[in-house]
Design an enzyme around this catalytic site. Structure first.
Site: not given
Ligand code: LAC
Length: 225
Positions: A14, A41, A118, A179-180
């Site tokens: 992100t 990853r 995160s 998924f998040d």
């Molecule tokens: C994070 C992973 C999901 O930063 O990318 O939590």
């Protein structure tokens, strides 16, 4: 009139790009670098999901190390311990996406409260965001390590809301990882999907009402009160 929100940002994928570690991998692996970075990853996330399902916890630094060893073995490659250490150190110095700084700047100027949420450990997040020049934008770094669980376990999102002193419905998760996004939604949070994939969302649930293609669009895309 713009509503001021509490916005919680995912980090890997992100704000920073974990696949760009391939530039460092290239020195060791040549043309296999990008495939190994992608497998690394994928395996890292798979391990977090499996640990969450087993209700067991090993921190993200350990998961990242084990996923690297797997990705190398799967490609029929091996690196000596010093090379592996160099790569894991590089994991705390990942390239940030070009829209991250200008996007966060606009959101901060608009008065929104910005935090991160995160899978990374607190030490990883401090180092990574410091190296990327992003640390100053965030009021708090919320790590899953504080609840010893991984996304998308609901306790992660409930913990995030508690840390902010707000109900889940008053914290918006911003993530490029479907998924998040779906995990936060399932825990009662509004979300933003940052589409870095060219439109490919999960089919497990619908994309959220707010979808942006770059963080620079976010300040203008948040719903009016
Ligand atoms: C994070 C992973 C999901 O930063 O990318 O939590």
């Amino acid at each position: 009139m713009e509503r001021r929100e509490a916005l919680a940002f995912d980090v890997y994928g992100t704000l920073v790009d974990p696949i760009r570690i391939d530039t460092r991998l290239e020195r060791f692996l040549g043309p296999d670098a990008t495939a190994v970075a992608e497998a690394w990853r994928r395996k890292q996330l798979e391990y977090t999901f499996r640990l969450a399902a087993m209700q067991r916890y090993e921190d993200f630094a350990e998961v990242t190390r084990k996923a690297l060893v797997y990705a190398l073995a799967a490609a029929g490659r091996s690196l000596d311990p010093a090379q592996q250490e160099a790569l894991l150190a590089q994991y705390n110095d990942l390239e940030c996406f070009p829209d991250a700084v200008p996007g966060l700047q606009r959101l901060a100027q608009a008065g929104h409260t910005l935090v991160v949420c995160s899978n990374g450990t607190p030490a990883m997040l401090e180092a990574l965001l410091g190296n990327a020049g992003l640390r100053g934008y965030f009021r708090a770094l919320v790590s899953v390590d504080e609840v010893r669980a991984f996304k998308p376990a609901p306790q992660v999102y409930h913990h995030l809301a508690r840390r902010l002193g707000r109900p889940p419905g008053a914290v918006r998760l911003v993530s490029s990882n479907p998924f998040d996004v779906l995990g936060a939604q399932a825990a009662g949070m509004p979300t933003v999907w940052l589409d870095r994939s060219g439109g490919l969302f999960d089919t497990l649930g619908p994309p959220p009402a707010v979808v942006v293609r770059a963080l620079t669009e976010l300040a203008g895309a948040l719903p009016a009160p």
